[in-house]
Design a protein around this motif. Structure first.
Motif, PDB file in Angstrom:
ATOM      1  N   ALA A  10       0.817  -1.212   0.000  1.00  0.00           N
ATOM      2  CA  ALA A  10       0.000   0.000   0.000  1.00  0.00           C
ATOM      3  C   ALA A  10       0.856   1.270   0.000  1.00  0.00           C
ATOM      4  O   ALA A  10       0.597   2.214  -0.770  1.00  0.00           O
ATOM      5  N   ILE A  11       1.864   1.315   0.860  1.00  0.00           N
ATOM      6  CA  ILE A  11       2.696   2.525   0.934  1.00  0.00           C
ATOM      7  C   ILE A  11       3.527   2.650  -0.341  1.00  0.00           C
ATOM      8  O   ILE A  11       3.625   3.737  -0.930  1.00  0.00           O
ATOM      9  N   THR A  88       9.496   1.921  12.010  1.00  0.00           N
ATOM     10  CA  THR A  88      10.351   2.321  13.134  1.00  0.00           C
ATOM     11  C   THR A  88      10.172   1.404  14.342  1.00  0.00           C
ATOM     12  O   THR A  88      11.067   1.327  15.192  1.00  0.00           O
TER      13      THR A  88
HETATM   14  N1  LIG Z   1       5.576   4.705  10.961  1.00  0.00           N
HETATM   15  C1  LIG Z   1       4.265   4.561  10.839  1.00  0.00           C
HETATM   16  O1  LIG Z   1       3.491   5.345  11.379  1.00  0.00           O
HETATM   17  C2  LIG Z   1       3.719   3.445  10.001  1.00  0.00           C
HETATM   18  C3  LIG Z   1       2.359   3.420   9.699  1.00  0.00           C
HETATM   19  C4  LIG Z   1       1.868   2.389   8.921  1.00  0.00           C
HETATM   20  C5  LIG Z   1       2.701   1.369   8.467  1.00  0.00           C
HETATM   21  N2  LIG Z   1       4.015   1.420   8.790  1.00  0.00           N
HETATM   22  C6  LIG Z   1       4.929   0.343   8.336  1.00  0.00           C
HETATM   23  O2  LIG Z   1       4.879   0.260   6.938  1.00  0.00           O
HETATM   24  C7  LIG Z   1       4.928  -1.104   6.554  1.00  0.00           C
HETATM   25  C8  LIG Z   1       4.326  -1.269   5.169  1.00  0.00           C
HETATM   26  O3  LIG Z   1       2.958  -0.865   5.182  1.00  0.00           O
HETATM   27  P1  LIG Z   1       1.994  -1.212   3.949  1.00  0.00           P
HETATM   28  O4  LIG Z   1       0.643  -0.721   4.329  1.00  0.00           O
HETATM   29  O5  LIG Z   1       2.609  -0.780   2.672  1.00  0.00           O
HETATM   30  O6  LIG Z   1       1.997  -2.824   4.021  1.00  0.00           O
HETATM   31  P2  LIG Z   1       1.544  -3.851   2.893  1.00  0.00           P
HETATM   32  O7  LIG Z   1       1.255  -5.120   3.617  1.00  0.00           O
HETATM   33  O8  LIG Z   1       0.500  -3.267   2.015  1.00  0.00           O
HETATM   34  O9  LIG Z   1       2.862  -4.034   2.004  1.00  0.00           O
HETATM   35  C9  LIG Z   1       4.058  -4.557   2.515  1.00  0.00           C
HETATM   36  C10 LIG Z   1       4.932  -4.954   1.356  1.00  0.00           C
HETATM   37  O10 LIG Z   1       6.241  -5.291   1.828  1.00  0.00           O
HETATM   38  C11 LIG Z   1       6.590  -6.598   1.369  1.00  0.00           C
HETATM   39  N3  LIG Z   1       7.471  -7.201   2.371  1.00  0.00           N
HETATM   40  C12 LIG Z   1       7.155  -7.641   3.592  1.00  0.00           C
HETATM   41  N4  LIG Z   1       8.244  -8.118   4.217  1.00  0.00           N
HETATM   42  C13 LIG Z   1       9.278  -7.954   3.363  1.00  0.00           C
HETATM   43  C14 LIG Z   1      10.671  -8.261   3.427  1.00  0.00           C
HETATM   44  N5  LIG Z   1      11.201  -8.816   4.509  1.00  0.00           N
HETATM   45  N6  LIG Z   1      11.431  -7.946   2.343  1.00  0.00           N
HETATM   46  C15 LIG Z   1      10.887  -7.389   1.248  1.00  0.00           C
HETATM   47  N7  LIG Z   1       9.587  -7.076   1.129  1.00  0.00           N
HETATM   48  C16 LIG Z   1       8.788  -7.375   2.174  1.00  0.00           C
HETATM   49  C17 LIG Z   1       5.251  -7.315   1.227  1.00  0.00           C
HETATM   50  O11 LIG Z   1       5.347  -8.449   0.425  1.00  0.00           O
HETATM   51  C18 LIG Z   1       4.426  -6.192   0.610  1.00  0.00           C
HETATM   52  O12 LIG Z   1       4.708  -6.032  -0.755  1.00  0.00           O
HETATM   53  C19 LIG Z   1       4.148  -1.814   7.677  1.00  0.00           C
HETATM   54  O13 LIG Z   1       4.552  -3.155   7.807  1.00  0.00           O
HETATM   55  C20 LIG Z   1       4.530  -1.015   8.899  1.00  0.00           C
HETATM   56  O14 LIG Z   1       5.662  -1.585   9.566  1.00  0.00           O
HETATM   57  C21 LIG Z   1       4.540   2.434   9.525  1.00  0.00           C
END
Ligand SMILES: NC(=O)c1ccc[n+]([C@@H]2O[C@H](COP(=O)([O-])OP(=O)(O)OC[C@H]3O[C@@H](n4cnc5c(N)ncnc54)[C@H](O)[C@@H]3O)[C@@H](O)[C@H]2O)c1
Length: 260
Positions: A10-11, A88
């Motif tokens: 998503a991000i 983080t």
């Molecule tokens: N700092 C904040 O406030 C905040 C807020 C929301 C999310 N986040 C972090 O952002 C991350 C990503 O969020 P998202 O909504 O995009 O998640 P998501 O589940 O939509 O996407 C995660 C992506 O990363 C890939 N992935 C997972 N583990 C991996 C690894 N070890 N190596 C390579 N690729 C890997 C997955 O296959 C997927 O494509 C979350 O897991 C969370 O830790 C941080």
């Protein structure tokens, strides 16, 4: 600027769309898991960090999760590249935080922690320079949003009808006990008083529909009280839209002449 992403979710999708509208920002490739078969953008997907670094990026942006920080921080910093971290919460693991700091100290690259869904990181980290005495973070979500967390063992989430504190303790314990909700607590700790001295309350509140983070801090600067009612990301209800927006802000600041 050539950017390599870690993550294809998503991000990553929102950051990719943003970069497509900025001439100075090009995504050169992304690292994903085997389950990531279709790229969220025009860039290629690869499955090892070595293949990602072969794109010769100027900067690597993690938007994948805690495991990705652990696996990739060392190689990215050893390659002399800046490493942007959104997960983080991974840094509540003291051994990982120590190794990231050691790798950054030896690297020409720097580790950049984005604010994510936490409001007021600028004020908190500026206030820290004059001395902080108290930092408290209260994070509230609808009761059902705590399903799949340790709160299920301590509370009957379906029966909660009033605002209920499901965890109270320091940021380290909050992040390690609730890893899927750890990022905001960890960011507050890292920007302010550290993991042990930052107080965190996690709340199941039937009166909220969004993720609500309320940061309060006191110190020589005065006091602050900031609340964010965070909307979810279009493609992941568990991720606040702000997480992607804070990465976009960082990239824009990297690519423009005036930084704010
Ligand atoms: N700092 C904040 O406030 C905040 C807020 C929301 C999310 N986040 C972090 O952002 C991350 C990503 O969020 P998202 O909504 O995009 O998640 P998501 O589940 O939509 O996407 C995660 C992506 O990363 C890939 N992935 C997972 N583990 C991996 C690894 N070890 N190596 C390579 N690729 C890997 C997955 O296959 C997927 O494509 C979350 O897991 C969370 O830790 C941080």
């Amino acid at each position: 600027m050539k950017i390599a992403l870690i993550g294809n979710g998503a991000i990553a999708k929102l950051v990719t769309q943003f970069c497509a509208t900025h001439a100075n920002l090009t995504i050169v490739g992304a690292l994903g898991l085997a389950s990531d078969t279709v790229s969220v953008g025009q860039h290629s997907l690869v499955y090892t960090i070595a293949d990602l670094l072969a794109f010769k990026p100027d900067m690597v942006v993690e938007c994948a999760g805690h495991a990705a920080v652990k696996e990739c921080a060392g190689p990215v910093l050893a390659a002399g590249l800046d490493f942007v971290i959104v997960s983080t919460g991974s840094l509540a693991d003291a051994a990982l935080w120590d190794s990231v700091q050691a790798a950054a100290a030896k690297s020409t690259g720097r580790v950049k922690l984005v604010a994510g869904a936490l409001p007021g990181v600028d004020a908190l980290s500026a206030g820290k320079l004059a001395g902080l005495t108290k930092v408290t973070l209260r994070s509230a979500k609808p009761p059902k949003a705590w399903k799949g967390t340790p709160a299920e063992k301590t509370h009957d989430l379906d029966a909660i009808t009033t605002r209920t504190v499901i965890f109270s303790g320091n940021a380290r314990k909050a992040a390690l006990t609730f890893p899927k909700n750890a990022n905001v607590a960890a960011t507050a700790a890292l920007a302010g008083l550290g993991f042990e001295a930052t107080t965190v309350e996690l709340v199941a509140d039937p009166g909220v529909t969004q993720n609500v983070h309320h940061l309060e801090a006191e110190g020589a600067f005065g006091s602050l009280s900031l609340k964010i009612n965070a909307n979810p990301s279009p493609d992941n209800p568990k991720t606040s839209h702000m997480a992607a927006l804070s990465i976009m802000r960082l990239l824009e600041n990297e690519a423009t002449a005036i930084v704010i």
